[in-house]
Design an enzyme around this catalytic site. Structure first.
Site, PDB file in Angstrom:
ATOM      1  N   ASP A  54       2.604  10.828  48.179  1.00 44.08           N
ATOM      2  CA  ASP A  54       4.052  10.412  48.887  1.00 44.08           C
ATOM      3  C   ASP A  54       3.450   9.162  49.682  1.00 44.08           C
ATOM      4  OD1 ASP A  54       6.349  10.419  50.101  1.00 44.08           O
ATOM      5  OD2 ASP A  54       5.262  10.799  51.803  1.00 44.08           O
ATOM      6  N   TYR A  59       4.236   2.845  56.039  1.00 45.96           N
ATOM      7  CA  TYR A  59       3.063   3.348  56.471  1.00 45.96           C
ATOM      8  C   TYR A  59       1.993   1.941  56.514  1.00 45.96           C
ATOM      9  CZ  TYR A  59       4.966   7.637  55.363  1.00 45.96           C
ATOM     10  OH  TYR A  59       5.965   8.843  55.276  1.00 45.96           O
ATOM     11  N   LYS A  85       9.895   5.331  49.560  1.00 48.45           N
ATOM     12  CA  LYS A  85      11.013   5.364  50.354  1.00 48.45           C
ATOM     13  C   LYS A  85      11.702   4.087  50.497  1.00 48.45           C
ATOM     14  CE  LYS A  85       8.671   9.159  52.798  1.00 48.45           C
ATOM     15  NZ  LYS A  85       7.282   8.791  52.354  1.00 48.45           N
TER      16      LYS A  85
END
Length: 348
Positions: A54, A59, A85
């Protein structure tokens, strides 16, 4: 429990490992992780049999995607499952102009929320470019919760349901992605999203743990009814379920209040009675619910990763879970690992 156990991720029919490798630390969250250390951790996760990864543009302002893609580039693409995402668009900029907090020495991109149709499509394409991989399997609309947006949350949620949803539904209908969902810190937001739109999956951080089971009331039953599955992170409630009720223990990113410290102390007493590490109980409890197919953990070192894998497979007697319920430390209707084993025996 085995971290490498394969579980079907809901309606997609895709099999994932019960343990997922989370990449937030690879974005240099709070502290820098070196390039060699990042590569070594991903390699170690792979060698340990982990096949669910993931990541997110957030990030490290894209750094985690860059690192993960580089580490997986020469792997057989059908041998692993990848989630990322949408909801933030990155733009290259001089490092001197970027406020990286809470990331340390991240990638040279600014970040801006964008839940529009066009912004979502751009974010998805940009992620593919940073990863340099042929596809992303599951995509979550990221951070449309009150934790992130405060009083502006309803506005952002509405924009995501009208914009990001349409974009992801198009990608799903065309077979570009295998499933779409929402990734947030609040189960109530997931519940509202599932009532409004046809989502396949959710990434829920820290809201279904040994300390919190309110999601059992309405959200998780609806997931079971609709065939929706979850990837759950934050199983340590940002620290206290790993460290225990020690001075300075963190609960939801802030110092734990007295009532939480007291409750964790009581759980630790049961752990000592049954010789069970508190973090092992925290990890294994989460994935015992039939709607939750995997636990996602981010680590900074190979040693932390190895420790998580050991905790995940630590043998826990069924009496431990019964004791927690008898002492009102766990919801009576909360599924536990021994229930999971019983269901498997019935199925076989």
């Amino acid at each position: 429990m085995k971290p490498t156990e394969k579980r079907t991720f809901g309606r997609s029919g895709v099999d994932v490992t019960a343990f997922a490798f989370g990449t937030a630390p690879l974005g240099n969250f709070l502290h820098e992780v070196g390039e060699d250390a990042a590569q070594t951790m991903i390699d170690h996760a792979w060698d340990s049999g982990i096949r669910l990864f993931d990541t997110a543009p957030m990030y490290g302002h894209g750094l985690a995607e860059l690192r993960l893609g580089h580490a997986l580039r020469w792997k057989n693409r059908d041998d692993y499952v990848l989630t990322s995402k949408v909801g933030r668009v990155l733009q290259p900029a001089p490092r001197s102009s970027i406020d990286f907090a809470p990331w340390s020495n991240a990638a040279a991109n600014t970040m801006a929320f964008d839940y529009s149709y066009d912004g979502t499509m751009r974010a998805f394409e940009d992620s593919l470019q940073r990863l340099a991989l042929e596809r992303i399997d599951f995509v979550f609309i990221h951070d449309i919760d009150r934790f992130t947006h405060g009083d502006a949350q309803p506005e952002h949620f509405k924009a995501a349901m009208n914009g990001s949803w349409r974009a992801l539904e198009k990608l799903r209908s065309e077979g570009v992605v295998k499933g779409i969902g929402v990734g947030v810190n609040e189960w109530q937001v997931c519940y509202e999203a599932l009532q409004q739109r046809d989502f396949d999956c959710f990434l829920l951080a820290g809201r279904y743990t040994l300390l919190e089971q309110d999601a059992l009331e309405s959200f998780l039953p609806l997931c079971e009814e609709r065939g929706v599955t979850l990837l759950v992170g934050g199983g340590f409630n940002s620290g206290i379920l790993a460290t225990g009720a020690v001075s300075g223990a963190k609960y939801n990113y802030t110092p734990a209040p007295a009532d939480i410290l007291e409750r964790v102390s009581r759980i630790e007493a049961v752990c000592r009675e049954y010789d069970v590490p508190l973090p092992a109980a925290a990890l294994q409890f989460v994935v015992a619910h039939p709607a939750i197919r995997a636990f996602c953990a981010g680590t900074r070192t190979v040693e932390q990763l190895e420790q998580n894998l050991d905790w995940f497979s630590f043998p826990i007697p069924s009496g431990f879970w019964s004791a927690l319920k008898q002492r009102s430390l766990l919801a009576e209707n909360a599924p536990v690992p021994s229930d999971l084993k019983a269901r498997e025996l019935e199925t076989n």
